[in-house]
Design an enzyme around this catalytic site. Structure first.
Site, short mmCIF file in Angstrom:
data_model
loop_
_atom_site.label_atom_id
_atom_site.label_comp_id
_atom_site.label_asym_id
_atom_site.label_seq_id
_atom_site.Cartn_x
_atom_site.Cartn_y
_atom_site.Cartn_z
N CYS A 39 78.27 44.04 31.24
CA CYS A 39 77.39 45.21 31.17
C CYS A 39 78.16 46.35 30.49
O CYS A 39 78.18 47.47 30.96
CB CYS A 39 76.89 45.61 32.56
SG CYS A 39 78.18 45.85 33.79
N ASP A 92 80.11 36.25 34.13
CA ASP A 92 79.67 37.64 34.11
C ASP A 92 80.93 38.46 34.38
O ASP A 92 81.25 38.79 35.51
CB ASP A 92 78.60 37.85 35.18
CG ASP A 92 77.99 39.23 35.13
OD1 ASP A 92 78.27 39.98 34.16
OD2 ASP A 92 77.25 39.60 36.06
N GLY A 105 75.14 38.54 43.42
CA GLY A 105 74.37 37.30 43.48
C GLY A 105 73.04 37.29 42.77
O GLY A 105 72.32 36.30 42.84
N GLY A 106 72.70 38.36 42.05
CA GLY A 106 71.40 38.41 41.37
C GLY A 106 71.23 37.31 40.34
O GLY A 106 70.20 36.62 40.31
#
Length: 433
Positions: A375, A322, A254-255
């Site tokens: 990432c 993401d 949730g960042g």
């Protein structure tokens, strides 16, 4: 049993058995362990896994025969002993005696003589054994990954590997709805926490040393969050405006979703998806701490690929994907990726990433923007996926990211961990015609 080395050995044994280091560490330390010992256990676990390849090689020179799977904890203790000698420069008597004692605390007295013998042998032969190590062992990365990095980034691969083998800094994200960076810095100074402002993110602060999150001023009040500064770029790259509707397709923990709500508090709708109920609850916890739960914010437990069939609302102005990936850009935070990830995983992940793009695209309004992020530092998961998608999706085109950070790819931009001191990250922005 609160022996730090024994507890670390049990955690390492779980990782060698296939568990994630994050999970094994969280579950492997009793509440009775003091914070100082907890920090030492973390140093041992992350250090051994980070430098596993050279430690494994040295251990293979000293062991007459491999230990069986039931004794992974003892193998973990041998690696811990070697790690203390090679990397922590622990005094020899302490490294040997305390590691031997840990075997006894694990109720494996038979291993005490083995550990003593192996570590004393290393102490005598240290110079010769370390010279005997093949050059590639010092890189502490699996061969398949080094090969891929060499091929993809011939000028940068060594820098990527060196950065991966460093402990990461602790990066903060200021919640601008509550406080500014300039006003938050004095609060850190009052707690004797030295920090610098991030040059990459205008809400980012980098601490000189790590600390307990609950020791951060204003953390419980929602003034600040822990987030790498490269990850903080997502909300900015979405180009958010009031009254828009936003979908975060793979939101946990949730960042980035929280940062979206902090960046543009006047969104009409903000939907966060995750297929894991436990992970989605982490999103809710984060939003609650940051005081971001409000009307129009929805958390949905569902696979992103199937969300379209159940969604009754309008299309979205912005979508953040993401995407699940290899994590090769965050190895410095999760060194177990080097042990647990396999070469064959990459093609499977790339196919999943492409499927996600195709399943989410119909949910985007004409003129809307989809931001693709990973990432990972592997082109197979990044620009190659986007190139395949753009070839097949006629109403999609790249919305250029015109920034100085990172490296421009044929599609999108790649951030390396050694350039800005951030995690390795990839971003590509697409717009629907």
């Amino acid at each position: 049993m609160n022996n730090p080395r024994a507890l670390a050995a049990q955690i390492i044994a779980r990782v060698l058995g296939g568990d994630s280091l994050t999970e094994a560490f969280a579950e492997g330390i009793p509440n009775t362990v003091e914070s100082r010992d907890r920090g030492f256990i973390q140093e041992l676990c992350y250090g051994v896994i980070r430098w596993y390849e050279p430690l494994r090689q040295v251990c293979s020179y000293l062991l007459k025969k491999p230990l069986n799977a039931n004794d992974r904890d003892i193998y973990g203790l041998l690696l811990i002993g070697l790690y203390q000698f090679i990397y922590l420069k622990t005094a020899a008597h302490a490294a040997v005696h305390e590691t031997v004692q840990a075997a006894k605390d694990l109720k494996k007295n038979w291993a005490a003589a083995l550990i003593n013998g192996v570590l004393r042998s290393f102490q005598r032969q240290q110079t010769g054994l370390l010279k005997k190590l093949p050059k590639e062992a010092h890189y502490a990365h699996p061969r398949w990954l080094m090969k891929k990095l060499r091929q993809a980034w011939p000028k940068d691969w060594q820098g990527i590997i060196e950065a991966n083998n460093q402990a990461p800094p602790m990066s903060l994200r200021i919640n601008r709805l509550k406080i500014s960076r300039d006003d938050y810095l004095p609060k850190l100074q009052a707690k004797a926490l030295e920090a610098t402002l991030s040059a990459l993110s205008d809400v980012g602060i980098i601490l000189n040393e790590t600390c307990n999150v609950y020791g951060l001023p204003g953390f419980s009040e929602g003034e600040v969050s822990i987030q790498d500064t490269a990850a903080q770029l997502a909300a900015f790259l979405l180009m958010l405006e009031p009254k828009q509707s936003v979908l975060d397709a793979c939101a946990a923990p949730g960042g980035k979703f929280a940062h979206i709500l902090e960046t543009q508090p006047d969104l009409q709708t903000a939907v966060a998806l995750d297929q894991d109920k436990t992970r989605l609850s982490k999103v809710e916890e984060n939003l609650s701490r940051l005081r971001l739960m409000r009307d129009g914010v929805k958390l949905v437990c569902i696979k992103a690929q199937t969300f379209k069939a159940s969604w009754q609302g309008e299309q979205f102005d912005r979508i953040l994907l993401d995407a699940p990936c290899s994590g090769t850009g965050v190895i410095r935070r999760h060194p177990d990726i080097k042990l647990l990830r396999r070469e064959e995983d990459i093609d499977k992940l790339a196919q999943q990433q492409l499927e996600l793009l195709f399943s989410l695209w119909p949910l985007l309004k004409p003129g809307g923007i989809l931001l693709y992020a990973t990432c990972s530092v592997l082109p197979e998961e990044n620009q190659s996926v986007l190139q395949r998608f753009l070839l097949q999706q006629s109403d999609a085109h790249e919305h250029m990211i015109d920034e100085k950070w990172g490296t421009a790819c044929e599609v999108g931009r790649q951030i390396f961990p050694q350039i800005h001191g951030t995690d390795g990250f990839y971003y590509a922005r697409l717009q629907k015609k």
